[in-house]
Structure formats: structure tokens, C-alpha cells
Design a protein around this motif. Sequence first.
Motif, PDB file in Angstrom:
ATOM      1  N   LEU A 296       0.838  -1.199   0.000  1.00 25.42           N
ATOM      2  CA  LEU A 296       0.000   0.000   0.000  1.00 25.42           C
ATOM      3  C   LEU A 296       0.871   1.247   0.000  1.00 25.42           C
ATOM      4  CD1 LEU A 296      -2.867  -0.833   2.510  1.00 25.42           C
ATOM      5  CD2 LEU A 296      -3.043  -0.550   0.050  1.00 25.42           C
ATOM      6  N   TRP A 297       0.464   2.242  -0.751  1.00 27.33           N
ATOM      7  CA  TRP A 297       1.148   3.525  -0.760  1.00 27.33           C
ATOM      8  C   TRP A 297       0.815   4.245   0.534  1.00 27.33           C
ATOM      9  CZ3 TRP A 297       1.519   6.557  -5.930  1.00 27.33           C
ATOM     10  CH2 TRP A 297       1.971   5.716  -6.944  1.00 27.33           C
ATOM     11  N   GLY A 298       1.663   5.171   0.930  1.00 27.34           N
ATOM     12  CA  GLY A 298       1.391   5.987   2.104  1.00 27.34           C
ATOM     13  C   GLY A 298       0.136   6.824   1.909  1.00 27.34           C
ATOM     14  N   ASP A 299      -0.096   7.222   0.667  1.00 22.69           N
ATOM     15  CA  ASP A 299      -1.277   8.015   0.312  1.00 22.69           C
ATOM     16  C   ASP A 299      -1.908   7.377  -0.925  1.00 22.69           C
ATOM     17  OD1 ASP A 299      -3.180   9.942  -0.038  1.00 22.69           O
ATOM     18  OD2 ASP A 299      -1.792  11.509  -0.694  1.00 22.69           O
ATOM     19  N   GLU A 300      -2.907   6.548  -0.726  1.00 19.20           N
ATOM     20  CA  GLU A 300      -3.562   5.834  -1.829  1.00 19.20           C
ATOM     21  C   GLU A 300      -4.288   6.793  -2.777  1.00 19.20           C
ATOM     22  OE1 GLU A 300      -3.916   2.430  -2.969  1.00 19.20           O
ATOM     23  OE2 GLU A 300      -2.100   2.252  -1.774  1.00 19.20           O
ATOM     24  N   THR A 301      -4.639   7.993  -2.303  1.00 26.28           N
ATOM     25  CA  THR A 301      -5.279   8.957  -3.198  1.00 26.28           C
ATOM     26  C   THR A 301      -4.288   9.439  -4.259  1.00 26.28           C
ATOM     27  OG1 THR A 301      -4.786  10.762  -1.663  1.00 26.28           O
ATOM     28  CG2 THR A 301      -6.964   9.744  -1.493  1.00 26.28           C
ATOM     29  N   ALA A 302      -3.000   9.475  -3.913  1.00 28.47           N
ATOM     30  CA  ALA A 302      -1.975   9.843  -4.885  1.00 28.47           C
ATOM     31  C   ALA A 302      -1.885   8.774  -5.975  1.00 28.47           C
ATOM     32  CB  ALA A 302      -0.627  10.011  -4.203  1.00 28.47           C
ATOM     33  N   ARG A 303      -1.994   7.511  -5.591  1.00 31.75           N
ATOM     34  CA  ARG A 303      -1.976   6.419  -6.568  1.00 31.75           C
ATOM     35  C   ARG A 303      -3.179   6.519  -7.492  1.00 31.75           C
ATOM     36  NH1 ARG A 303      -3.742   1.167  -7.606  1.00 31.75           N
ATOM     37  NH2 ARG A 303      -2.124  -0.152  -8.528  1.00 31.75           N
ATOM     38  N   ALA A 304      -4.339   6.835  -6.921  1.00 34.65           N
ATOM     39  CA  ALA A 304      -5.549   6.995  -7.727  1.00 34.65           C
ATOM     40  C   ALA A 304      -5.389   8.151  -8.714  1.00 34.65           C
ATOM     41  CB  ALA A 304      -6.750   7.216  -6.827  1.00 34.65           C
ATOM     42  N   ALA A 305      -4.718   9.221  -8.287  1.00 36.49           N
ATOM     43  CA  ALA A 305      -4.484  10.360  -9.171  1.00 36.49           C
ATOM     44  C   ALA A 305      -3.543   9.973 -10.310  1.00 36.49           C
ATOM     45  CB  ALA A 305      -3.910  11.531  -8.383  1.00 36.49           C
ATOM     46  N   VAL A 306      -2.537   9.170 -10.017  1.00 39.99           N
ATOM     47  CA  VAL A 306      -1.618   8.702 -11.060  1.00 39.99           C
ATOM     48  C   VAL A 306      -2.374   7.838 -12.060  1.00 39.99           C
ATOM     49  CG1 VAL A 306       0.376   7.206 -11.510  1.00 39.99           C
ATOM     50  CG2 VAL A 306       0.443   8.844  -9.632  1.00 39.99           C
ATOM     51  N   LEU A 307      -3.227   6.964 -11.568  1.00 42.79           N
ATOM     52  CA  LEU A 307      -4.034   6.114 -12.448  1.00 42.79           C
ATOM     53  C   LEU A 307      -4.962   6.951 -13.321  1.00 42.79           C
ATOM     54  CD1 LEU A 307      -5.277   2.908 -10.603  1.00 42.79           C
ATOM     55  CD2 LEU A 307      -4.215   3.068 -12.830  1.00 42.79           C
ATOM     56  N   ALA A 308      -5.545   7.993 -12.763  1.00 40.12           N
ATOM     57  CA  ALA A 308      -6.484   8.826 -13.501  1.00 40.12           C
ATOM     58  C   ALA A 308      -5.784   9.690 -14.547  1.00 40.12           C
ATOM     59  CB  ALA A 308      -7.256   9.710 -12.534  1.00 40.12           C
ATOM     60  N   SER A 309      -4.523  10.061 -14.304  1.00 41.29           N
ATOM     61  CA  SER A 309      -3.823  10.960 -15.215  1.00 41.29           C
ATOM     62  C   SER A 309      -3.221  10.247 -16.417  1.00 41.29           C
ATOM     63  CB  SER A 309      -2.719  11.709 -14.473  1.00 41.29           C
ATOM     64  OG  SER A 309      -1.685  10.817 -14.113  1.00 41.29           O
ATOM     65  N   LYS A 310      -3.044   8.937 -16.331  1.00 37.13           N
ATOM     66  CA  LYS A 310      -2.423   8.194 -17.426  1.00 37.13           C
ATOM     67  C   LYS A 310      -3.484   7.600 -18.329  1.00 37.13           C
ATOM     68  CE  LYS A 310       1.858   7.034 -15.242  1.00 37.13           C
ATOM     69  NZ  LYS A 310       2.880   6.057 -15.099  1.00 37.13           N
ATOM     70  N   PRO A 311      -3.107   7.337 -19.593  1.00 37.09           N
ATOM     71  CA  PRO A 311      -4.039   6.622 -20.464  1.00 37.09           C
ATOM     72  C   PRO A 311      -4.295   5.226 -19.894  1.00 37.09           C
ATOM     73  CG  PRO A 311      -2.028   7.236 -21.650  1.00 37.09           C
ATOM     74  CD  PRO A 311      -1.890   7.709 -20.245  1.00 37.09           C
ATOM     75  N   ALA A 312      -5.403   4.650 -20.235  1.00 33.91           N
ATOM     76  CA  ALA A 312      -5.822   3.364 -19.670  1.00 33.91           C
ATOM     77  C   ALA A 312      -4.873   2.247 -20.094  1.00 33.91           C
ATOM     78  CB  ALA A 312      -7.233   3.041 -20.099  1.00 33.91           C
ATOM     79  N   LYS A 313      -3.939   1.874 -19.209  1.00 35.58           N
ATOM     80  CA  LYS A 313      -3.045   0.752 -19.449  1.00 35.58           C
ATOM     81  C   LYS A 313      -3.395  -0.397 -18.532  1.00 35.58           C
ATOM     82  CE  LYS A 313       0.692   3.010 -21.559  1.00 35.58           C
ATOM     83  NZ  LYS A 313       1.930   2.771 -22.163  1.00 35.58           N
ATOM     84  N   SER A 314      -4.101  -0.102 -17.476  1.00 34.74           N
ATOM     85  CA  SER A 314      -4.529  -1.136 -16.563  1.00 34.74           C
ATOM     86  C   SER A 314      -5.699  -1.864 -17.205  1.00 34.74           C
ATOM     87  CB  SER A 314      -4.963  -0.515 -15.229  1.00 34.74           C
ATOM     88  OG  SER A 314      -5.590  -1.482 -14.447  1.00 34.74           O
TER      89      SER A 314
END
Length: 123
Positions: free
Chosen positions: A96-114
Motif C-alpha cells: 500500500l502507498w502511504g497516500d492511496e489517493t496519490a496512486r488513484a491520481a496517477v491512475l487517472a492521469s495516465k491513459p488506460a493501461k490497466s
Amino acid sequence: MEQWIEAQDFIAADVIRWKEGVFHNRRKGKALRIGERQVAAEVLQRGEDGWVKLLVRGCTITKDEAAGKSVQALKAGEQIRRAAKTLLRGKVERLLWGDETARAAVLASKPAKSRFADLPTEE
């Protein structure tokens, strides 16, 4: 304290761990399984071709099955490459990241690779 969760998918900058079998190739016949190791690594890059570049953070031998053959642990700081489907087969866990909202922001800012991210729909 480290908290690991089961991961169905991962992105660059995630730290993941999984178990992988270690095999010894013989001249004839099938490869012989000589053990198992648990690897913790940081995801450096996830390619379009299904390969993942990883930076090893730690490695422990979990099973040493074959007499006379030793399982080699991967060195911390070593770069390795694994297929994403192989990693997902090894019961991947994500730190887990220290701040999971930061991970969500990274996911939202990138094109859909997941494979679980929403793909844009054309209307």
C-alpha cells in the motif's frame, strides 16, 4: 508498518511481491523444479508487449527442494524482466502507498493501461 494487499493489477511505481518457481534445465526431458523464492520488486515500466521491468528490492528462498542444487536469490538493486501474466500467476501482492489517493491520481492521469481502468467509449 508494511501492509500488503492482494493485487489483480499493478502500475509503474508500485512495489509488488510474488512467489516464483526456480528450475534447473536438464539436457534431456523436462526442467527440474529445484525450489521457490519470494521476490519483492518495484515496477519500473510496463510495456505494451506484456513485459514488465522490475527493480528487485528483496528476495527470500521459501523452498529448497532439490538436494545438490542450490536456489539463487536475486540481488537487491538488480533489474529483471518478467511477463505480466507470469507475475499475476504468482499471487501478486501490492504494498500500500502511504497516500492511496496519490496512486488513484496517477491512475487517472495516465491513459488506460490497466486492464481494469475504464476505456474511453466512442459515441
